[in-house]
Design a protein around this motif. Structure first.
Motif, PDB file in Angstrom:
ATOM      1  N   ALA A 293       0.833  -1.206   0.000  1.00 52.80           N
ATOM      2  CA  ALA A 293       0.000   0.000   0.000  1.00 52.80           C
ATOM      3  C   ALA A 293       0.865   1.252   0.000  1.00 52.80           C
ATOM      4  CB  ALA A 293      -0.921  -0.005   1.222  1.00 52.80           C
ATOM      5  N   ALA A 294       1.925   1.242   0.813  1.00 61.63           N
ATOM      6  CA  ALA A 294       2.831   2.386   0.853  1.00 61.63           C
ATOM      7  C   ALA A 294       3.582   2.532  -0.474  1.00 61.63           C
ATOM      8  CB  ALA A 294       3.816   2.231   2.005  1.00 61.63           C
ATOM      9  N   LEU A 295       3.984   1.408  -1.071  1.00 60.26           N
ATOM     10  CA  LEU A 295       4.666   1.453  -2.366  1.00 60.26           C
ATOM     11  C   LEU A 295       3.778   2.073  -3.431  1.00 60.26           C
ATOM     12  CD1 LEU A 295       6.491  -2.008  -2.609  1.00 60.26           C
ATOM     13  CD2 LEU A 295       7.565   0.246  -2.743  1.00 60.26           C
ATOM     14  N   THR A 296       2.496   1.721  -3.408  1.00 57.56           N
ATOM     15  CA  THR A 296       1.553   2.273  -4.382  1.00 57.56           C
ATOM     16  C   THR A 296       1.489   3.785  -4.266  1.00 57.56           C
ATOM     17  OG1 THR A 296       0.245   0.248  -4.152  1.00 57.56           O
ATOM     18  CG2 THR A 296      -0.803   2.099  -5.256  1.00 57.56           C
ATOM     19  N   SER A 297       1.416   4.275  -3.018  1.00 54.67           N
ATOM     20  CA  SER A 297       1.350   5.718  -2.793  1.00 54.67           C
ATOM     21  C   SER A 297       2.653   6.402  -3.172  1.00 54.67           C
ATOM     22  CB  SER A 297       1.001   6.010  -1.329  1.00 54.67           C
ATOM     23  OG  SER A 297      -0.289   5.546  -1.012  1.00 54.67           O
ATOM     24  N   VAL A 298       3.788   5.762  -2.848  1.00 55.90           N
ATOM     25  CA  VAL A 298       5.086   6.349  -3.190  1.00 55.90           C
ATOM     26  C   VAL A 298       5.212   6.516  -4.706  1.00 55.90           C
ATOM     27  CG1 VAL A 298       7.579   5.980  -3.213  1.00 55.90           C
ATOM     28  CG2 VAL A 298       6.289   5.484  -1.157  1.00 55.90           C
ATOM     29  N   ASN A 299       4.861   5.479  -5.448  1.00 54.39           N
ATOM     30  CA  ASN A 299       5.003   5.537  -6.899  1.00 54.39           C
ATOM     31  C   ASN A 299       4.124   6.633  -7.502  1.00 54.39           C
ATOM     32  OD1 ASN A 299       6.090   4.270  -9.412  1.00 54.39           O
ATOM     33  ND2 ASN A 299       3.919   3.926  -9.811  1.00 54.39           N
ATOM     34  N   ALA A 300       2.887   6.719  -7.037  1.00 54.10           N
ATOM     35  CA  ALA A 300       1.984   7.741  -7.569  1.00 54.10           C
ATOM     36  C   ALA A 300       2.432   9.143  -7.166  1.00 54.10           C
ATOM     37  CB  ALA A 300       0.556   7.479  -7.077  1.00 54.10           C
ATOM     38  N   THR A 301       2.955   9.285  -5.942  1.00 51.56           N
ATOM     39  CA  THR A 301       3.415  10.589  -5.465  1.00 51.56           C
ATOM     40  C   THR A 301       4.654  11.046  -6.231  1.00 51.56           C
ATOM     41  OG1 THR A 301       2.568  10.042  -3.256  1.00 51.56           O
ATOM     42  CG2 THR A 301       4.061  11.906  -3.409  1.00 51.56           C
ATOM     43  N   ILE A 302       5.541  10.111  -6.550  1.00 51.04           N
ATOM     44  CA  ILE A 302       6.708  10.430  -7.379  1.00 51.04           C
ATOM     45  C   ILE A 302       6.257  10.894  -8.760  1.00 51.04           C
ATOM     46  CG2 ILE A 302       8.644   9.382  -8.641  1.00 51.04           C
ATOM     47  CD1 ILE A 302       9.173   7.673  -6.158  1.00 51.04           C
ATOM     48  N   PHE A 303       5.275  10.200  -9.317  1.00 51.80           N
ATOM     49  CA  PHE A 303       4.775  10.513 -10.657  1.00 51.80           C
ATOM     50  C   PHE A 303       4.238  11.940 -10.733  1.00 51.80           C
ATOM     51  CE2 PHE A 303       1.419  10.782 -13.805  1.00 51.80           C
ATOM     52  CZ  PHE A 303       1.953  10.144 -14.904  1.00 51.80           C
ATOM     53  N   THR A 304       3.364  12.314  -9.794  1.00 54.06           N
ATOM     54  CA  THR A 304       2.736  13.636  -9.859  1.00 54.06           C
ATOM     55  C   THR A 304       3.649  14.732  -9.323  1.00 54.06           C
ATOM     56  OG1 THR A 304       1.674  13.295  -7.700  1.00 54.06           O
ATOM     57  CG2 THR A 304       0.428  12.664  -9.650  1.00 54.06           C
ATOM     58  N   GLY A 305       4.482  14.418  -8.329  1.00 56.50           N
ATOM     59  CA  GLY A 305       5.322  15.437  -7.712  1.00 56.50           C
ATOM     60  C   GLY A 305       6.294  16.077  -8.677  1.00 56.50           C
ATOM     61  N   ALA A 306       6.858  15.276  -9.576  1.00 57.40           N
ATOM     62  CA  ALA A 306       7.844  15.810 -10.517  1.00 57.40           C
ATOM     63  C   ALA A 306       7.225  16.788 -11.501  1.00 57.40           C
ATOM     64  CB  ALA A 306       8.500  14.659 -11.280  1.00 57.40           C
ATOM     65  N   ARG A 307       5.897  16.716 -11.686  1.00 54.93           N
ATOM     66  CA  ARG A 307       5.243  17.625 -12.624  1.00 54.93           C
ATOM     67  C   ARG A 307       5.331  19.080 -12.165  1.00 54.93           C
ATOM     68  NH1 ARG A 307       5.333  12.526 -14.485  1.00 54.93           N
ATOM     69  NH2 ARG A 307       4.108  12.289 -16.393  1.00 54.93           N
TER      70      ARG A 307
END
Length: 441
Positions: A293-307
């Motif tokens: 669950a934490a990995l899922t959030s980390v991956n999505a947060t990395i994806f949007t954060g860099a934008r």
């Protein structure tokens, strides 16, 4: 454009499907928080009826906020998301401060904290030494950042796999909680909530809304939606309805299996649920599920954060290297690298002083809610400032709906200031440093 000459080939393209966008949003929101905050909510409500009502209201308030975001994302679609809305409403300086705070502590702090949750739950399964959690966390950030650099399709593909595993685990928990009988002896060993201060429903909502946090990341992918930004309304509404249903189901499981008093007293509610149903094998399973669950959030947060970092480099000449978009991979490569390096630095800080790291992340809350309130106000400002801009979707019951959203943000800003106290000065220092840097560049 100040970020240098760019062709149509080196900027974001509308390649995300509706399901991709929903996967990203749900993956950000439904993370490890659902295994941490229910105890705090239970302690602040005192009864199962109010407990479940708090989660239902959290979904309703999030939906109100999503309607406000739907107007902003359809009228002003941009990879910069919140940064772009604030730029349009309040100007370049205010938008820069937001991007600075997000890059330096808000988003990167969230990435580091979520990665630490993975480390905390994997370390008991295979210990790597005194810095085991930090090593796991660093590996998570490095690997997931690299996967997102490889390309948008690869990154969203990883997100779908993680979310599928997470949903399978949540479904398993639901089945276990509703259909596997609890072991009376194991249940009796769990502590009950002792005498506590009088329940405060308002504080319960603070924890609930923090658990719902992240749906606003939709703003950062609005320009990349294949069906067009106007479909972001559908993405937001269905995502929040799905998230609310998941939260109600999981919390219903906790209440049925443990009871409100044991939920309120639990420090690891998922582990306690497995302890009274499946025993030791279930505890290992729960550790793996929380890590996923934490990995899922980390991956999505990395994806949007860099934008946000990409949008910052696109608008400021001195930071134009951040605004490089890799056409073949459909990803902001440099922005992802910088974000990963800052997150790794925060993980290193956490390895040296874990309590200090936790406090540092807590201190970002007032800054986050301050800018969230500003984004709600930007809807009101832009209605007056740019009345002729086409708005494929208009928030219903205007201006009542945005006022409710802004009121909720104001309350959470106040609550976070009361919670952190003098620690809120850390966020103020970050903003002051950002102001200085703005004038330098």
């Amino acid at each position: 454009m100040k970020g240098g000459n760019r062709t149509a080939e080196d900027r974001p393209k509308p390649v995300l499907r509706i399901v991709d966008a929903m996967v990203i949003i749900v993956g950000i929101v439904v993370g490890a928080g659902i295994f941490r905050t229910p105890s705090l909510v239970a302690a602040s409500t005192g009864s199962w009826e109010l407990f479940l009502l708090a989660w239902l209201l959290g979904g309703a308030i999030s939906l109100i906020g999503a309607l406000c975001y739907a107007e902003l994302t359809t009228a002003f679609p941009n990879t910069g998301g919140d940064y772009h809305f604030l730029m349009q409403a309040f100007g370049k300086r205010f938008a820069f401060l937001f991007a600075w705070a997000r890059m330096s502590v808000i988003q990167t702090g969230s990435i580091a904290l979520l990665a630490y949750i993975v480390g905390d739950y994997l370390s008991p399964l295979y210990h790597l030494g005194p810095y085991s959690a930090a090593l796991y966390a660093a590996c998570v950030v490095a690997i997931l950042t690299a996967m997102n650099i490889i390309g948008l399709r690869f990154g969203t593909g990883v997100q779908k796999i993680l979310l599928a595993v997470q949903f399978a685990g949540l479904l398993l928990i639901t089945i276990i909680g509703f259909f596997v009988p609890t072991v009376p002896t194991a249940l009796a060993e769990l502590p009950l909530a002792g005498d506590a201060p009088s329940p405060t429903f308002g504080l319960a909502l603070v924890f609930v809304l923090l658990t719902f946090g992240g749906w606003n990341e939709a703003g950062y992918i609005s320009a990349e939606l294949r069906a067009g930004s106007r479909k972001m309304v559908q993405v937001l509404i269905w995502s929040i309805v799905l998230i609310t249903a998941i939260y109600l189901l999981i919390n219903g499981v906790f209440i049925r299996a443990l009871g409100i008093d044991r939920v309120a007293a639990s420090d690891a509610i998922g582990v306690d649920l497995m302890r009274v149903t499946l025993g030791e094998p279930g505890i290992v399973l729960m550790g793996i599920l929380v890590a996923v669950a934490a990995l899922t959030s980390v991956n999505a947060t990395i994806f949007t954060g860099a934008r946000t970092n990409y949008a910052l480099g696109r608008d400021f000449q001195a930071l134009r290297w951040l605004g490089k978009w890799h056409n073949k991979t459909s990803s902001p490569t440099h922005a992802l690298v910088v974000q990963g390096m800052i997150a790794l630095a925060l993980i290193g800080l956490g390895a040296m002083t874990r309590d200090g790291f936790q406090s540092m992340v807590d201190f970002t809350a007032p800054v986050f809610w301050f800018f969230f309130l500003a984004i709600g106000l930007s809807l009101l400002v832009l209605r007056r400032k740019k009345p002729n801009t086409p708005r494929p979707f208009r928030v219903p019951l205007y201006p009542v709906t945005p006022f409710i959203f802004c009121g909720s943000c104001t309350y959470l800003l106040y609550s976070s200031l009361m919670y952190t106290g003098v620690g809120a000065l850390v966020g103020v220092a970050v903003l002051l440093l950002g102001t200085l840097f703005f004038f330098i560049i």
